[in-house]
Design a protein around this motif. Structure first.
Motif, PDB file in Angstrom:
ATOM      1  N   LEU A   8       0.842  -1.191   0.000  1.00 29.05           N
ATOM      2  CA  LEU A   8       0.000   0.000   0.000  1.00 29.05           C
ATOM      3  C   LEU A   8       0.882   1.247   0.000  1.00 29.05           C
ATOM      4  N   LEU A   9       0.416   2.292  -0.684  1.00 29.07           N
ATOM      5  CA  LEU A   9       1.218   3.496  -0.880  1.00 29.07           C
ATOM      6  C   LEU A   9       0.495   4.751  -0.406  1.00 29.07           C
ATOM      7  N   ASP A  10       1.301   5.759  -0.055  1.00 28.78           N
ATOM      8  CA  ASP A  10       0.732   7.089   0.122  1.00 28.78           C
ATOM      9  C   ASP A  10       0.807   7.821  -1.219  1.00 28.78           C
ATOM     10  N   GLU A  11       0.377   9.072  -1.257  1.00 33.99           N
ATOM     11  CA  GLU A  11       0.316   9.804  -2.528  1.00 33.99           C
ATOM     12  C   GLU A  11       1.688   9.974  -3.164  1.00 33.99           C
ATOM     13  N   ALA A  12       2.744   9.978  -2.337  1.00 35.03           N
ATOM     14  CA  ALA A  12       4.103  10.163  -2.842  1.00 35.03           C
ATOM     15  C   ALA A  12       4.744   8.860  -3.300  1.00 35.03           C
ATOM     16  N   GLY A  13       4.055   7.744  -3.121  1.00 39.27           N
ATOM     17  CA  GLY A  13       4.598   6.460  -3.537  1.00 39.27           C
ATOM     18  C   GLY A  13       5.430   5.767  -2.482  1.00 39.27           C
ATOM     19  N   ALA A  14       5.347   6.224  -1.253  1.00 37.21           N
ATOM     20  CA  ALA A  14       6.047   5.559  -0.154  1.00 37.21           C
ATOM     21  C   ALA A  14       5.153   4.467   0.421  1.00 37.21           C
ATOM     22  N   ALA A  15       5.780   3.383   0.865  1.00 39.76           N
ATOM     23  CA  ALA A  15       5.018   2.272   1.444  1.00 39.76           C
ATOM     24  C   ALA A  15       4.425   2.674   2.781  1.00 39.76           C
ATOM     25  N   VAL A  16       3.157   2.334   2.973  1.00 45.53           N
ATOM     26  CA  VAL A  16       2.486   2.630   4.242  1.00 45.53           C
ATOM     27  C   VAL A  16       1.882   1.376   4.852  1.00 45.53           C
ATOM     28  N   GLY A  17       2.181   0.210   4.276  1.00 51.46           N
ATOM     29  CA  GLY A  17       1.654  -1.033   4.820  1.00 51.46           C
ATOM     30  C   GLY A  17       1.464  -2.059   3.725  1.00 51.46           C
ATOM     31  N   THR A  18       0.880  -3.177   4.082  1.00 50.03           N
ATOM     32  CA  THR A  18       0.572  -4.238   3.125  1.00 50.03           C
ATOM     33  C   THR A  18      -0.864  -4.701   3.367  1.00 50.03           C
ATOM     34  N   ALA A  19      -1.379  -5.434   2.385  1.00 51.04           N
ATOM     35  CA  ALA A  19      -2.737  -5.967   2.501  1.00 51.04           C
ATOM     36  C   ALA A  19      -2.846  -7.193   1.598  1.00 51.04           C
ATOM     37  N   PRO A  20      -3.764  -8.109   1.907  1.00 51.94           N
ATOM     38  CA  PRO A  20      -3.963  -9.263   1.015  1.00 51.94           C
ATOM     39  C   PRO A  20      -4.508  -8.810  -0.335  1.00 51.94           C
ATOM     40  N   LYS A  21      -3.911  -9.292  -1.396  1.00 52.60           N
ATOM     41  CA  LYS A  21      -4.342  -8.910  -2.743  1.00 52.60           C
ATOM     42  C   LYS A  21      -5.799  -9.298  -2.988  1.00 52.60           C
ATOM     43  N   ALA A  22      -6.163 -10.508  -2.586  1.00 55.03           N
ATOM     44  CA  ALA A  22      -7.490 -11.027  -2.912  1.00 55.03           C
ATOM     45  C   ALA A  22      -8.621 -10.175  -2.359  1.00 55.03           C
ATOM     46  N   SER A  23      -8.425  -9.641  -1.163  1.00 54.82           N
ATOM     47  CA  SER A  23      -9.508  -8.880  -0.524  1.00 54.82           C
ATOM     48  C   SER A  23      -9.361  -7.375  -0.696  1.00 54.82           C
ATOM     49  N   SER A  24      -8.373  -6.923  -1.458  1.00 51.30           N
ATOM     50  CA  SER A  24      -8.102  -5.484  -1.576  1.00 51.30           C
ATOM     51  C   SER A  24      -8.673  -4.852  -2.834  1.00 51.30           C
ATOM     52  N   HIS A  25      -9.110  -5.665  -3.790  1.00 52.81           N
ATOM     53  CA  HIS A  25      -9.640  -5.124  -5.036  1.00 52.81           C
ATOM     54  C   HIS A  25     -11.167  -5.143  -4.972  1.00 52.81           C
ATOM     55  N   HIS A  26     -11.741  -3.953  -4.802  1.00 52.15           N
ATOM     56  CA  HIS A  26     -13.184  -3.797  -4.637  1.00 52.15           C
ATOM     57  C   HIS A  26     -13.554  -2.373  -5.047  1.00 52.15           C
ATOM     58  N   ARG A  27     -14.672  -1.873  -4.586  1.00 50.01           N
ATOM     59  CA  ARG A  27     -15.115  -0.532  -4.981  1.00 50.01           C
ATOM     60  C   ARG A  27     -14.246   0.579  -4.394  1.00 50.01           C
ATOM     61  N   ALA A  28     -13.528   0.283  -3.329  1.00 54.60           N
ATOM     62  CA  ALA A  28     -12.665   1.285  -2.687  1.00 54.60           C
ATOM     63  C   ALA A  28     -11.236   0.752  -2.572  1.00 54.60           C
ATOM     64  N   THR A  29     -10.714   0.209  -3.670  1.00 55.13           N
ATOM     65  CA  THR A  29      -9.363  -0.350  -3.680  1.00 55.13           C
ATOM     66  C   THR A  29      -8.354   0.709  -3.241  1.00 55.13           C
TER      67      THR A  29
END
Length: 196
Positions: A8-29
């Motif tokens: 996961l990224l902030d607006e500048a492209g820096a890492a701010v965490g991780t998340a499971p791919k399968a559950s991260s793609h939805h209406r508010a990815t």
């Protein structure tokens, strides 16, 4: 999508965490790290692929050679090599890599509301025989794969069956000339979350 983790990224492209791919793609990815790769052979043709028909995001669309998500701590070249093997059965050498669009970013929404929201650096990987002749698409990922001339790639970008990121990338790649001449971009322009 299995247990794969995305960065996961902030607006500048820096890492701010991780998340499971399968559950991260939805209406508010959430905004996250990805890449797109264009395989180019000795004749200057580009491998264009059709995404598998049962993929949860953009099934059946035609697009660039392969896409993916760098794992936490994975380099861009490492991620590309991994996905070329997983999706296409291609074992490319690490020496044929060129960074093309390090700052490419996009947001796109499917008709059902599922959204893709990525910082997605674009790379070219040159392949020569025997690699170029031994593409073995993984049917879980890829329904079809075809080598096309750049003119054919440009024509595809104007068609509705092309992926939204492909259309946007081709718009930026076309002014750079033919695929064999695409110039390297500085790796310093990659997002802070990703090393070359």
């Amino acid at each position: 999508m299995g247990d794969e983790e995305i960065v996961l990224l902030d607006e500048a492209g820096a890492a701010v965490g991780t998340a499971p791919k399968a559950s991260s793609h939805h209406r508010a990815t959430p905004y996250h790290l990805a890449f797109s790769c264009y395989l180019v052979d000795d004749a200057g043709r580009v491998l264009i692929t059709q995404r598998a028909h049962d993929k949860p995001t953009w099934p059946s669309v035609w697009t660039n050679s392969c896409c993916g998500h760098p794992a936490p701590g994975e380099t861009l070249r490492g991620a590309v090599l991994r996905r070329l093997g997983d999706e296409l059965g291609v074992r490319a050498g690490a020496g044929g890599f060129t960074l093309l669009l390090p700052e490419f970013s996009y947001r796109a929404e499917m008709d059902n509301g599922v959204t893709e929201f990525e910082r997605c650096p674009v790379v070219r990987v040159r392949v020569a025989p025997p690699e170029a002749g031994t593409v073995r698409p993984n049917p879980v990922e890829v329904a079809a794969a075809e080598w096309r001339t750049w003119d054919e790639c440009l024509e595809l970008a104007g068609r509705p069956e092309a992926s939204p990121w492909y259309r946007l990338q081709v718009e930026q790649l076309d002014p750079l000339g033919i695929p064999a001449d695409w110039p390297a971009a500085p790796t310093s322009l990659l997002p802070p979350a990703l090393s070359w």
